[in-house]
Design a protein around this motif. Structure first.
Motif, PDB file in Angstrom:
ATOM      1  N   ASP A  95      13.338  13.912  -7.138  1.00  0.00           N
ATOM      2  CA  ASP A  95      12.196  14.667  -6.640  1.00  0.00           C
ATOM      3  C   ASP A  95      11.440  13.815  -5.623  1.00  0.00           C
ATOM      4  O   ASP A  95      10.772  12.845  -5.988  1.00  0.00           O
ATOM      5  CB  ASP A  95      11.289  15.058  -7.810  1.00  0.00           C
ATOM      6  CG  ASP A  95      10.257  16.109  -7.453  1.00  0.00           C
ATOM      7  OD1 ASP A  95      10.072  16.387  -6.251  1.00  0.00           O
ATOM      8  OD2 ASP A  95       9.636  16.655  -8.386  1.00  0.00           O
ATOM      9  N   SER A 144      10.003  19.408 -10.647  1.00  0.00           N
ATOM     10  CA  SER A 144      10.845  18.759 -11.653  1.00  0.00           C
ATOM     11  C   SER A 144      10.955  19.594 -12.922  1.00  0.00           C
ATOM     12  O   SER A 144      12.022  19.697 -13.526  1.00  0.00           O
ATOM     13  CB  SER A 144      10.290  17.374 -11.992  1.00  0.00           C
ATOM     14  OG  SER A 144      10.395  16.500 -10.899  1.00  0.00           O
ATOM     15  N   VAL A 148      16.357  15.770 -13.872  1.00  0.00           N
ATOM     16  CA  VAL A 148      15.602  14.946 -12.927  1.00  0.00           C
ATOM     17  C   VAL A 148      15.796  13.490 -13.355  1.00  0.00           C
ATOM     18  O   VAL A 148      15.442  13.113 -14.468  1.00  0.00           O
ATOM     19  CB  VAL A 148      14.110  15.318 -12.925  1.00  0.00           C
ATOM     20  CG1 VAL A 148      13.329  14.392 -12.024  1.00  0.00           C
ATOM     21  CG2 VAL A 148      13.938  16.761 -12.497  1.00  0.00           C
TER      22      VAL A 148
END
Length: 64
Positions: free
Chosen positions: A8, A17, A33
Motif C-alpha cells: 500500500d 488495505s 497486505v
C-alpha cells in the motif's frame, strides 16, 4: 489461497488495505497486505494500529 501480495503506497489509516484484506475469490481470501509506505509518521502510526501484521516504512517512496 493467497494469490496477491499487496504493498500500500501513500497509505493513510488503512482503508485500501482493509479492502484488500477482505478480497475473496470463489469465497476464499485471495490477497494480503505485506507492506505499506508513507512519508508521514502519523499516517504510518494510524496504519500500524489498523494493520499490525504488515511491514511499515516511514519514507518517501522514491527513496525506498
Amino acid at each position: 489461497m493467497i494469490k496477491l501480495l499487496y504493498v500500500d503506497l501513500f497509505c493513510g489509516a488503512g482503508g485500501t488495505s482493509t479492502g484488500v484484506e477482505q478480497a475473496t475469490l470463489h469465497g476464499e481470501k485471495c490477497a494480503k497486505v505485506v507492506a505499506c509506505v508513507n512519508h508521514d509518521a502519523h499516517a504510518i502510526a494510524s496504519h500500524l494500529a489498523n494493520h499490525p501484521e504488515a511491514m511499515h516504512f516511514t519514507e518517501d517512496i522514491r527513496t525506498l
